[in-house]
Design an enzyme around this catalytic site. Structure first.
Site, PDB file in Angstrom:
ATOM      1  N   HIS A  13     131.396  68.252  65.085  1.00 62.16           N
ATOM      2  CA  HIS A  13     130.921  66.917  65.388  1.00 62.16           C
ATOM      3  C   HIS A  13     130.534  66.170  64.118  1.00 62.16           C
ATOM      4  O   HIS A  13     129.813  66.720  63.295  1.00 62.16           O
ATOM      5  CB  HIS A  13     129.692  67.018  66.298  1.00 62.16           C
ATOM      6  CG  HIS A  13     129.448  65.767  67.036  1.00 62.16           C
ATOM      7  ND1 HIS A  13     128.882  64.688  66.441  1.00 62.16           N
ATOM      8  CD2 HIS A  13     129.735  65.414  68.292  1.00 62.16           C
ATOM      9  CE1 HIS A  13     128.822  63.711  67.325  1.00 62.16           C
ATOM     10  NE2 HIS A  13     129.330  64.131  68.459  1.00 62.16           N
ATOM     11  N   TYR A  55     122.619  56.722  69.595  1.00 63.79           N
ATOM     12  CA  TYR A  55     121.240  56.290  69.364  1.00 63.79           C
ATOM     13  C   TYR A  55     121.132  54.836  69.814  1.00 63.79           C
ATOM     14  O   TYR A  55     121.723  53.951  69.186  1.00 63.79           O
ATOM     15  CB  TYR A  55     120.873  56.377  67.877  1.00 63.79           C
ATOM     16  CG  TYR A  55     120.856  57.787  67.311  1.00 63.79           C
ATOM     17  CD1 TYR A  55     119.957  58.733  67.785  1.00 63.79           C
ATOM     18  CD2 TYR A  55     121.723  58.156  66.279  1.00 63.79           C
ATOM     19  CE1 TYR A  55     119.921  60.020  67.244  1.00 63.79           C
ATOM     20  CE2 TYR A  55     121.692  59.440  65.740  1.00 63.79           C
ATOM     21  CZ  TYR A  55     120.788  60.356  66.234  1.00 63.79           C
ATOM     22  OH  TYR A  55     120.757  61.625  65.705  1.00 63.79           O
ATOM     23  N   PRO A  72     112.198  66.397  67.139  1.00 63.85           N
ATOM     24  CA  PRO A  72     113.643  66.655  67.234  1.00 63.85           C
ATOM     25  C   PRO A  72     114.525  65.448  66.901  1.00 63.85           C
ATOM     26  O   PRO A  72     115.738  65.533  67.037  1.00 63.85           O
ATOM     27  CB  PRO A  72     113.830  67.097  68.697  1.00 63.85           C
ATOM     28  CG  PRO A  72     112.631  66.650  69.423  1.00 63.85           C
ATOM     29  CD  PRO A  72     111.523  66.452  68.432  1.00 63.85           C
ATOM     30  N   LYS A  99     116.454  69.221  63.015  1.00 68.12           N
ATOM     31  CA  LYS A  99     116.330  70.087  61.829  1.00 68.12           C
ATOM     32  C   LYS A  99     115.699  71.451  62.119  1.00 68.12           C
ATOM     33  O   LYS A  99     115.848  72.375  61.318  1.00 68.12           O
ATOM     34  CB  LYS A  99     115.449  69.405  60.772  1.00 68.12           C
ATOM     35  CG  LYS A  99     115.961  68.094  60.248  1.00 68.12           C
ATOM     36  CD  LYS A  99     117.024  68.331  59.221  1.00 68.12           C
ATOM     37  CE  LYS A  99     117.524  67.035  58.616  1.00 68.12           C
ATOM     38  NZ  LYS A  99     118.955  67.072  58.343  1.00 68.12           N
ATOM     39  N   TYR A 112     121.295  63.823  56.929  1.00 63.72           N
ATOM     40  CA  TYR A 112     121.439  64.092  58.363  1.00 63.72           C
ATOM     41  C   TYR A 112     121.923  65.527  58.606  1.00 63.72           C
ATOM     42  O   TYR A 112     121.470  66.195  59.522  1.00 63.72           O
ATOM     43  CB  TYR A 112     122.428  63.087  58.939  1.00 63.72           C
ATOM     44  CG  TYR A 112     122.490  63.004  60.441  1.00 63.72           C
ATOM     45  CD1 TYR A 112     121.351  62.762  61.204  1.00 63.72           C
ATOM     46  CD2 TYR A 112     123.707  63.129  61.107  1.00 63.72           C
ATOM     47  CE1 TYR A 112     121.415  62.668  62.582  1.00 63.72           C
ATOM     48  CE2 TYR A 112     123.783  63.020  62.485  1.00 63.72           C
ATOM     49  CZ  TYR A 112     122.638  62.798  63.216  1.00 63.72           C
ATOM     50  OH  TYR A 112     122.699  62.697  64.576  1.00 63.72           O
TER      51      TYR A 112
HETATM   52  C1  LIG Z   1     114.431  69.349  73.185  1.00 68.42           C
HETATM   53  C2  LIG Z   1     114.617  69.958  71.828  1.00 68.42           C
HETATM   54  C3  LIG Z   1     115.817  69.724  71.137  1.00 68.42           C
HETATM   55  C4  LIG Z   1     116.004  70.264  69.867  1.00 68.42           C
HETATM   56  N1  LIG Z   1     117.182  70.018  69.201  1.00 68.42           N
HETATM   57  C5  LIG Z   1     117.390  70.569  67.975  1.00 68.42           C
HETATM   58  C6  LIG Z   1     118.663  70.439  67.291  1.00 68.42           C
HETATM   59  O1  LIG Z   1     119.621  69.829  67.797  1.00 68.42           O
HETATM   60  N2  LIG Z   1     118.801  71.041  66.070  1.00 68.42           N
HETATM   61  C7  LIG Z   1     117.772  71.767  65.506  1.00 68.42           C
HETATM   62  O2  LIG Z   1     117.938  72.296  64.391  1.00 68.42           O
HETATM   63  N3  LIG Z   1     116.585  71.943  66.140  1.00 68.42           N
HETATM   64  C8  LIG Z   1     116.361  71.379  67.362  1.00 68.42           C
HETATM   65  N4  LIG Z   1     115.188  71.617  68.020  1.00 68.42           N
HETATM   66  C9  LIG Z   1     114.168  72.494  67.423  1.00 68.42           C
HETATM   67  C10 LIG Z   1     114.495  73.976  67.632  1.00 68.42           C
HETATM   68  O3  LIG Z   1     114.768  74.253  68.971  1.00 68.42           O
HETATM   69  C11 LIG Z   1     113.337  74.851  67.116  1.00 68.42           C
HETATM   70  O4  LIG Z   1     112.998  74.404  65.822  1.00 68.42           O
HETATM   71  C12 LIG Z   1     113.727  76.339  67.062  1.00 68.42           C
HETATM   72  O5  LIG Z   1     113.735  76.890  68.360  1.00 68.42           O
HETATM   73  C13 LIG Z   1     112.750  77.133  66.191  1.00 68.42           C
HETATM   74  O6  LIG Z   1     113.090  78.498  66.227  1.00 68.42           O
HETATM   75  P1  LIG Z   1     111.968  79.624  66.043  1.00 68.42           P
HETATM   76  O7  LIG Z   1     112.695  80.916  66.072  1.00 68.42           O
HETATM   77  O8  LIG Z   1     111.116  79.297  64.903  1.00 68.42           O
HETATM   78  O9  LIG Z   1     111.004  79.449  67.311  1.00 68.42           O
HETATM   79  P2  LIG Z   1     111.279  79.571  68.880  1.00 68.42           P
HETATM   80  O10 LIG Z   1     112.706  79.275  69.188  1.00 68.42           O
HETATM   81  O11 LIG Z   1     110.218  78.756  69.518  1.00 68.42           O
HETATM   82  O12 LIG Z   1     111.036  81.102  69.185  1.00 68.42           O
HETATM   83  C14 LIG Z   1     109.726  81.655  69.152  1.00 68.42           C
HETATM   84  C15 LIG Z   1     109.720  82.891  70.021  1.00 68.42           C
HETATM   85  O13 LIG Z   1     108.432  83.510  69.924  1.00 68.42           O
HETATM   86  C16 LIG Z   1     108.005  83.926  71.207  1.00 68.42           C
HETATM   87  N5  LIG Z   1     106.535  83.991  71.183  1.00 68.42           N
HETATM   88  C17 LIG Z   1     105.640  82.970  71.193  1.00 68.42           C
HETATM   89  N6  LIG Z   1     104.383  83.414  71.112  1.00 68.42           N
HETATM   90  C18 LIG Z   1     104.474  84.777  71.042  1.00 68.42           C
HETATM   91  C19 LIG Z   1     103.511  85.802  70.933  1.00 68.42           C
HETATM   92  N7  LIG Z   1     102.195  85.539  70.881  1.00 68.42           N
HETATM   93  N8  LIG Z   1     103.955  87.101  70.871  1.00 68.42           N
HETATM   94  C20 LIG Z   1     105.280  87.388  70.920  1.00 68.42           C
HETATM   95  N9  LIG Z   1     106.233  86.434  71.028  1.00 68.42           N
HETATM   96  C21 LIG Z   1     105.838  85.152  71.075  1.00 68.42           C
HETATM   97  C22 LIG Z   1     108.554  82.863  72.146  1.00 68.42           C
HETATM   98  O14 LIG Z   1     108.654  83.349  73.473  1.00 68.42           O
HETATM   99  C23 LIG Z   1     109.920  82.590  71.511  1.00 68.42           C
HETATM  100  O15 LIG Z   1     110.928  83.424  72.023  1.00 68.42           O
HETATM  101  C24 LIG Z   1     114.975  71.079  69.288  1.00 68.42           C
HETATM  102  C25 LIG Z   1     113.795  71.327  69.986  1.00 68.42           C
HETATM  103  C26 LIG Z   1     113.607  70.782  71.247  1.00 68.42           C
HETATM  104  C27 LIG Z   1     112.322  71.062  71.999  1.00 68.42           C
END
Ligand SMILES: Cc1cc2nc3c(=O)[nH]c(=O)nc-3n(C[C@H](O)[C@H](O)[C@H](O)COP(=O)(O)OP(=O)(O)OC[C@H]3O[C@@H](n4cnc5c(N)ncnc54)[C@H](O)[C@@H]3O)c2cc1C
Length: 405
Positions: free
Chosen positions: A83, A213, A305, A309, A402
């Protein structure tokens, strides 16, 4: 931990205890396991919950390169799509930016986060990686002392203490890693952009061949493809209004108004699979380390979001941290760990800066003029959009930021 908890607790250990099985934790766990490092991932949710949480979808070229480097990109190459265009719709008409061919940017890969997480988890388990589902970390103890450990609650309610040389906090913004940081050891910089979104996942094919957008007096609306059958939409939303306050029909009608469907064609409607309200807030923890505890992904920094990023930074930080932990454990070289926080914070602040810029580009006035009006901010927003429409230099800058992390 109290004396009585301590005496009842089961004891387990791993050189690295990783909290959370999101993109950050799973990439980190896989890289450590592949390097022969003894590690375990502790995850609060079930395997099904982890594999079905729909969130991100746009993966930057650098993220894809990292995944390719470690043999983790087969699924996204097989089922994802490329994309490289966004379309802005304003009262002055619409314009498209083929950012994939501008500047030093490149194209995104569109691949739903739950599919990526499923691939990562399957790969990690196939390698023989250790993971505990339904295991909630409650606190990290003695992170800056001689005996770091993580206190968890097992599915049957029993406490377990995990002794670790290092703990990786990849458990998101509400996780135990953040909660365990003493206020005197770190600073949390928080910014509320003053905007709320209703995030929607619709069982409907994309209506545009671009990220859409729409900037409108009634508020922002966004369109992002996920798969040929499912599309993500965003509606700027009145803060404090519940996600289910509007009927599906009212939501589609409002989306049509804001994307100016009467001028540019109707949206392809379908059932709304998921809706969630979230405020566009950002934060950064500084530093990303407290003794043996390291933060990565959303636990380190939360990004609105608006610029997609978060998942990309999570993968980048996981790779940097995996290399640093491997050097420390396998070779006794801790230089990478000493650099980790500063190195990743540079990327984080860059991403925060662009996310803030995007947020101001997409939304109406945040402040008030001296006379109580909002002309100043509206005029700045229009000027910003006009520059993006007409200036090739500005477009190159946009493209690089971007897709960059
Ligand atoms: C609607 C939406 C759209 C998005 N779109 C984009 C996009 O297009 N591109 C992009 O780059 N980012 C996007 N993001 C952001 C992205 O989804 C997050 O930044 C990403 O999931 C971060 O990954 P992570 O592994 O740090 O955390 P998470 O994916 O939140 O994973 C954390 C994990 O820790 C677990 N956990 C929490 N607390 C505990 C605990 N106490 N003990 C054990 N386990 C625990 C949770 O269950 C979870 O599985 C979007 C976010 C949202 C909400």
């Amino acid at each position: 931990m109290t004396e009585s908890q301590n005496s009842r607790a089961l004891w387990e250990s791993a050189d690295v205890v990783v909290l959370g099985a999101g993109p950050a934790g799973l990439v980190l766990g896989t890289l450590l396991h592949t390097a022969g490092i003894d590690c375990v991932i502790l995850e609060r949710a079930s395997r099904t919950q982890v594999q079905t949480r729909a969130r991100a979808g746009f993966l930057a070229p650098n993220t894809v390169r990292i995944l390719e480097r470690h043999g983790l990109a087969d699924g996204l190459h097989r089922h994802g799509s490329r994309h490289g265009t966004c379309e802005f719709r304003t009262e002055d008409g619409r314009f498209r930016l083929d950012y994939g061919g501008l500047g030093q940017g490149g194209q995104h890969h569109v691949y739903p986060q739950q599919n990526l997480v499923t691939d990562l988890l399957t790969h990690y388990l196939d390698l023989g990686g250790r993971i505990r589902f339904h295991t909630e970390a409650q606190a990290v103890h003695d992170a800056d002392g001689a005996e770091p450990s993580v206190m968890t609650r097992e599915p049957d309610g029993r406490p377990t203490r995990w002794a670790a040389r290092y703990v990786a906090g990849c458990d998101g913004r509400h996780g135990a890693a953040r909660r365990s940081l003493p206020p005197s050891a770190v600073r949390r910089h928080r910014r509320d952009h003053g905007v709320t979104w209703l995030g929607l996942l619709a069982e409907a094919p994309p209506s545009l061949d671009a990220v859409g957008y729409a900037i409108h007096d009634r508020g922002f609306a966004g369109h992002m493809a996920r798969t040929p059958e499912v599309t993500r939409y965003y509606l700027q939303w009145q803060r404090g209004t519940a996600a289910d306050a509007w009927s599906e029909e009212r939501i589609w009608d409002e989306l049509d108004v804001r994307v100016r469907a009467c001028d540019h064609g109707p949206l392809r409607r379908g059932g709304i699979l998921e809706r969630a309200v979230f405020d566009l807030t950002c934060d950064v923890i500084e530093p990303l380390r407290h003794g043996s505890l390291f933060l990565a992904g959303d636990a380190a920094s939360l990004l609105a979001p608006a610029a997609a990023k978060g998942a990309n930074l999570a993968v980048l930080e996981a790779e940097v941290l995996a290399e640093a932990l491997t050097d420390a454990i396998a070779r006794g070289d801790t230089a990478g760990l000493d650099r980790y926080s500063e190195q990743c914070l540079a990327h984080i602040w860059r991403a925060q800066e662009f996310t803030g810029w995007m947020t101001r580009l997409l939304h109406g006035p945040a402040g008030r003029d001296e006379d109580g009006g909002s002309h100043f901010d509206t005029a700045l927003q229009r000027s910003r959009l006009a520059s993006l429409r007409t200036s090739r230099v500005h477009q190159d800058w946009f493209a690089e930021n971007y897709v960059g992390v």
